[in-house]
Design an enzyme around this catalytic site. Structure first.
Site, PDB file in Angstrom:
ATOM      1  N   ASP A  82      20.796  -1.698   3.171  1.00 31.36           N
ATOM      2  CA  ASP A  82      19.342  -1.541   3.304  1.00 31.36           C
ATOM      3  C   ASP A  82      18.895  -2.106   4.663  1.00 31.36           C
ATOM      4  O   ASP A  82      19.268  -3.234   5.020  1.00 31.36           O
ATOM      5  CB  ASP A  82      18.681  -2.335   2.156  1.00 31.36           C
ATOM      6  CG  ASP A  82      17.205  -2.062   2.010  1.00 31.36           C
ATOM      7  OD1 ASP A  82      16.758  -0.961   2.379  1.00 31.36           O
ATOM      8  OD2 ASP A  82      16.499  -2.951   1.492  1.00 31.36           O
ATOM      9  N   HIS A 180       6.380  -3.512   2.235  1.00 36.19           N
ATOM     10  CA  HIS A 180       7.259  -4.397   1.478  1.00 36.19           C
ATOM     11  C   HIS A 180       6.483  -5.560   0.864  1.00 36.19           C
ATOM     12  O   HIS A 180       5.429  -5.940   1.371  1.00 36.19           O
ATOM     13  CB  HIS A 180       8.346  -4.967   2.398  1.00 36.19           C
ATOM     14  CG  HIS A 180       9.328  -3.921   2.853  1.00 36.19           C
ATOM     15  ND1 HIS A 180       9.499  -3.573   4.166  1.00 36.19           N
ATOM     16  CD2 HIS A 180      10.182  -3.139   2.156  1.00 36.19           C
ATOM     17  CE1 HIS A 180      10.419  -2.629   4.258  1.00 36.19           C
ATOM     18  NE2 HIS A 180      10.846  -2.345   3.057  1.00 36.19           N
ATOM     19  N   GLY A 181       7.015  -6.127  -0.198  1.00 39.20           N
ATOM     20  CA  GLY A 181       6.460  -7.365  -0.743  1.00 39.20           C
ATOM     21  C   GLY A 181       5.474  -7.148  -1.879  1.00 39.20           C
ATOM     22  O   GLY A 181       5.302  -6.033  -2.381  1.00 39.20           O
ATOM     23  N   LYS A 184       0.472  -5.271  -1.404  1.00 39.55           N
ATOM     24  CA  LYS A 184       0.549  -3.981  -0.720  1.00 39.55           C
ATOM     25  C   LYS A 184      -0.817  -3.424  -0.334  1.00 39.55           C
ATOM     26  O   LYS A 184      -0.936  -2.675   0.625  1.00 39.55           O
ATOM     27  CB  LYS A 184       1.305  -2.979  -1.587  1.00 39.55           C
ATOM     28  CG  LYS A 184       2.742  -3.442  -1.893  1.00 39.55           C
ATOM     29  CD  LYS A 184       3.536  -2.351  -2.552  1.00 39.55           C
ATOM     30  CE  LYS A 184       4.874  -2.825  -3.079  1.00 39.55           C
ATOM     31  NZ  LYS A 184       5.782  -3.310  -2.032  1.00 39.55           N
ATOM     32  N   HIS A 211      10.228   3.412   0.745  1.00 43.39           N
ATOM     33  CA  HIS A 211      10.418   1.950   0.768  1.00 43.39           C
ATOM     34  C   HIS A 211       9.137   1.302   0.249  1.00 43.39           C
ATOM     35  O   HIS A 211       8.087   1.926   0.174  1.00 43.39           O
ATOM     36  CB  HIS A 211      10.697   1.484   2.198  1.00 43.39           C
ATOM     37  CG  HIS A 211      12.104   1.725   2.621  1.00 43.39           C
ATOM     38  ND1 HIS A 211      13.000   0.709   2.846  1.00 43.39           N
ATOM     39  CD2 HIS A 211      12.789   2.889   2.828  1.00 43.39           C
ATOM     40  CE1 HIS A 211      14.161   1.223   3.179  1.00 43.39           C
ATOM     41  NE2 HIS A 211      14.068   2.554   3.185  1.00 43.39           N
ATOM     42  N   SER A 214       7.773  -1.030  -5.009  1.00 45.60           N
ATOM     43  CA  SER A 214       7.583  -1.826  -6.228  1.00 45.60           C
ATOM     44  C   SER A 214       6.166  -1.644  -6.750  1.00 45.60           C
ATOM     45  O   SER A 214       5.209  -1.528  -5.975  1.00 45.60           O
ATOM     46  CB  SER A 214       7.834  -3.315  -5.944  1.00 45.60           C
ATOM     47  OG  SER A 214       9.221  -3.600  -5.983  1.00 45.60           O
TER      48      SER A 214
HETATM   49  P1  13P Z   1       9.473  -3.677  -2.390  1.00 45.81           P
HETATM   50  O1  13P Z   1       9.147  -4.907  -1.618  1.00 45.81           O
HETATM   51  O2  13P Z   1       8.233  -2.892  -2.710  1.00 45.81           O
HETATM   52  O3  13P Z   1      10.289  -3.928  -3.614  1.00 45.81           O
HETATM   53  O4  13P Z   1      10.345  -2.730  -1.426  1.00 45.81           O
HETATM   54  C1  13P Z   1      11.729  -2.917  -1.315  1.00 45.81           C
HETATM   55  C2  13P Z   1      12.319  -2.117  -0.224  1.00 45.81           C
HETATM   56  O5  13P Z   1      11.723  -1.218   0.358  1.00 45.81           O
HETATM   57  C3  13P Z   1      13.705  -2.439   0.153  1.00 45.81           C
HETATM   58  O6  13P Z   1      14.123  -1.708   1.265  1.00 45.81           O
HETATM   59  O1  G3H Z   2      13.122  -4.366   2.465  1.00 51.89           O
HETATM   60  C1  G3H Z   2      13.459  -5.514   2.282  1.00 51.89           C
HETATM   61  C2  G3H Z   2      14.090  -5.932   1.026  1.00 51.89           C
HETATM   62  O2  G3H Z   2      13.127  -6.363   0.093  1.00 51.89           O
HETATM   63  C3  G3H Z   2      15.149  -6.958   1.281  1.00 51.89           C
HETATM   64  O3  G3H Z   2      14.573  -8.180   1.570  1.00 51.89           O
HETATM   65  O4  G3H Z   2      15.675  -8.906   3.689  1.00 51.89           O
HETATM   66  O5  G3H Z   2      14.623 -10.577   2.129  1.00 51.89           O
HETATM   67  O6  G3H Z   2      16.749  -9.417   1.503  1.00 51.89           O
HETATM   68  P1  G3H Z   2      15.454  -9.346   2.270  1.00 51.89           P
HETATM   69 ZN    ZN Z   3      12.618  -1.318   2.707  1.00 43.43          ZN
END
Ligand code: 13P
Ligand code: G3H
Ligand code: ZN
Length: 309
Positions: A82, A180-181, A184, A211, A214
């Site tokens: 990822d 992310h996170g 949002k 991406h 969540s």
């Molecule tokens: P979330 O933070 O919405 O779970 O997204 C995860 C993600 O895009 C990992 O690449």
């Molecule tokens: O997109 C990011 C994912 O949530 C992974 O997060 O880099 O903290 O492992 P991380």
């Molecule tokens: Zn991502």
């Protein structure tokens, strides 16, 4: 059963009414919770490892844990990198046995993004590994609101078509308003579905990736906060928006935050309700169960992917 690429999964999902869940993994309990749900639901599955996860667990561990999960469940699983930031980490993961890598060149200008992506595609394809790239920047909490910011950061459909043609990439992550996170959106959630439809219309054969997908389940946020956490105002992508995106070319839905919340909520509750416990299995076991329950819910209700493996 075995480690597989996304080729067959995406071929089946594209043009269909379901998507494959791509779940971030960092340790054994997270992997077990996810794969047990996928097995019960007979769902296609991508387990993805970020650079941070790779560093945290050390490179060999997660690969071996995923291999163990395949032996234990008999599932086909894609092991994906990822947000690979450069050629080097993508090459290492290809060499370590990953079946899919993401090269995230979204911080670069268009031509440089094409150059780094093409470099990874050439290496990965030579080794039978598929590649995801990203074009556009995931929104910050403000970006989805202002039209100027949207045009500056969201994926441009014409550029997406040119990007795919020139790189030969297997799937494309698009920016349409997710981030992310756990935070949002500030006001009403907004995703640019018109843009998504335009992109899908121009490159209908290319599986698209969402991406930041969540949904930030309120039940887990509430449980975190009830048992001593402090995550007020968390808001994810509504479930019906994910289902809508899946109708327009989105084949891979990335989920990490929901795993973190489920696990943390359960561990918090356990510590508050059982202050006498100090055996990690006593709280990691229920955390694993919470992950399994959450992932089953996703597969059934958000990805519509039950019975597809
Ligand atoms: P979330 O933070 O919405 O779970 O997204 C995860 C993600 O895009 C990992 O690449
Ligand atoms: O997109 C990011 C994912 O949530 C992974 O997060 O880099 O903290 O492992 P991380
Ligand atoms: Zn991502």
């Amino acid at each position: 059963m075995g480690l597989v690429t996304t080729k067959e999964m995406f071929a089946k999902a594209l043009g269909s009414d379901y998507a494959v869940g791509a779940f971030n993994v960092n340790n054994m309990e997270i992997i077990q919770g996810i794969v047990d749900a996928a097995k019960e639901e007979k769902a296609p599955l991508i387990l993805q490892v970020s650079a941070g996860a790779r560093k945290y667990a050390k490179p060999a561990y997660l690969v071996k844990l995923v291999e163990a999960a395949i032996i234990d469940t008999g599932l086909d699983i894609c092991l994906h990198l990822d947000h690979g930031e450069d050629f080097d980490i993508c090459r290492k993961c290809v060499d370590d046995g990953f079946t899919s890598v993401m090269i995230d060149g979204s911080r670069y200008e268009f031509e440089e993004n094409i150059r780094v992506t093409k470099e990874v595609v050439d290496y990965a394809h030579d080794h039978g590994v598929v590649v995801e790239a990203e074009l556009g920047k995931l929104a910050g909490i403000e970006d989805a609101v202002k039209v100027d910011a949207r045009n500056a950061t969201f994926t441009d459909p014409e550029e997406a078509a040119e990007f795919v043609a020139r790189t030969g990439v297997d799937s494309l992550a698009v920016a349409i308003g997710t981030s992310h996170g756990a935070y949002k959106f500030k006001g009403d959630p907004y995703l640019d579905f018109e843009r998504l439809k335009e992109i899908h219309g121009l490159i209908p054969e290319t599986p698209l990736v969402l991406h930041g997908a969540s949904t930030v389940l309120p039940e887990f946020v509430a449980r975190c906060n009830k048992y001593g956490g402090n995550i007020p105002g968390a808001q994810g992508v509504p479930e019906d928006m994910i289902l809508e995106a899946v109708k327009h070319g989105v084949c891979k839905v990335n989920i990490d935050t929901d795993l973190r919340l489920a696990m943390t909520a359960e561990i918090r509750r356990h510590f508050m309700e059982h202050p006498e416990d100090f055996d990690p299995r006593k709280y990691l076991g229920p955390a694993r169960d919470a992950i399994k329950g959450m992932v089953s819910h996703k597969i059934r209700n958000v990805l519509n992917a039950s019975g597809r493996q």
